[in-house]
Design an enzyme around this catalytic site. Structure first.
Site, short mmCIF file in Angstrom:
data_model
loop_
_atom_site.label_atom_id
_atom_site.label_comp_id
_atom_site.label_asym_id
_atom_site.label_seq_id
_atom_site.Cartn_x
_atom_site.Cartn_y
_atom_site.Cartn_z
N CYS A 68 46.85 40.27 33.62
CA CYS A 68 46.43 39.03 32.96
C CYS A 68 46.02 39.33 31.51
O CYS A 68 46.87 39.61 30.67
CB CYS A 68 45.32 38.35 33.75
SG CYS A 68 45.06 36.61 33.30
N HIS A 95 47.59 38.13 39.09
CA HIS A 95 46.56 39.06 39.55
C HIS A 95 46.95 39.66 40.90
O HIS A 95 46.56 39.15 41.95
CB HIS A 95 45.21 38.34 39.68
CG HIS A 95 44.52 38.08 38.39
ND1 HIS A 95 43.48 38.86 37.92
CD2 HIS A 95 44.73 37.12 37.45
CE1 HIS A 95 43.07 38.39 36.74
NE2 HIS A 95 43.82 37.33 36.44
N GLU A 109 45.78 42.23 42.34
CA GLU A 109 44.63 42.76 43.08
C GLU A 109 44.08 41.76 44.08
O GLU A 109 43.42 42.16 45.06
CB GLU A 109 43.52 43.21 42.11
CG GLU A 109 42.75 42.09 41.43
CD GLU A 109 43.38 41.61 40.13
OE1 GLU A 109 42.63 41.09 39.28
OE2 GLU A 109 44.61 41.74 39.98
#
Length: 250
Positions: free
Chosen positions: A100, A202, A204
């Site tokens: 990001c 994202h 994660e």
């Protein structure tokens, strides 16, 4: 038994603990040793094997020909810390993943520009609420043969959307390798590097899916391989010492 590669992870000096924890977990699952990097504790005198530039506040616009907004909040110290690490990673060919804001930082460091507000340029239906950020998904197309495609095994994926800005003009040497249907850039890469990837989404927060965890697996694997090649070249089992230039922020 070889040492696990140290993966530096950038974050604000305060806040963003959940995002950092998610990246920390993804790196640990991949077999790496996470090391937190902040503007207060940049750890520029330490050796790392790979780098993750995390998400967060907007990059200061004057770094990419933009105009600062009065109502916006910027973290100039973090900008400088991450610029240092991004340049060092590129110069030393460290595997680097930008997430990001991190992808945007990689683009800016290489001379690219950003859209300060994607809603002014693209037709979007992105959420603004916390539940929306958590559950909203959108489709992206990934360039065949790109690093991202090789890692995930896909040329199309569904990803999350937690951003107000995005890459505009790609930086020198960077290649756009994923986009949304509306043309908004979702991934950039440097084809000259073994692992140099910026993603606007994202991963994660999506590591329950194999394709997204593989992004971190590939980063740690690349860091492990680079460490092994470096040790073999210098005939030393220890990680190399950081260069003198890494002992202060420039």
């Amino acid at each position: 038994m070889s040492e696990k590669p140290v993966i530096g992870i950038t974050k604000p000096t305060r806040g963003d603990f959940f995002a950092y924890a998610a990246i920390w977990l993804a790196v640990k699952r991949a077999g790496g040793r996470p090391m937190k990097l902040t503007a207060k504790h940049p750890k520029t005198d330490q050796w790392i094997s790979g780098l993750v530039l995390g998400g967060g506040a907007d990059i200061y616009p004057e770094l990419y020909e933009g105009q600062p907004r009065q109502a916006a909040s910027y973290d100039r110290d973090r900008d400088e810390m991450e610029k240092f690490w991004a340049r060092r990673a590129h110069d030393e060919r460290l595997p680097v993943l930008g997430i990001c804001r991190g992808a945007q930082l990689l683009n800016v460091v290489n001379g690219g520009t950003l859209y300060e507000n994607i809603n002014d340029v693209f037709e979007t239906e992105y959420p603004s609420s916390l539940p929306g950020h958590m559950f909203y998904r959108k489709a992206i197309d990934i360039m065949e043969g790109s690093l991202l495609a090789r890692i995930t095994g896909d040329t199309s994926r569904v990803v999350n959307s937690i951003h107000k800005q995005a890459v505009n003009r790609p930086g020198d040497g960077l290649k756009v390798t994923a986009k949304e249907k509306n043309g908004l850039i979702q991934a950039i890469e440097d084809p000259e590097c073994a692992y140099y990837l910026g993603v606007q989404f994202h991963p994660e927060f999506l590591i329950y899916r194999k394709g997204d965890q593989k992004i971190f697996d590939a980063l740690v694997n690349a860091a492990t391989e680079r460490d092994a090649q470096r040790r073999e070249a210098i005939g030393d089992a220890r990680p190399p010492s950081p260069p003198d230039s890494a002992r202060s922020l420039q």
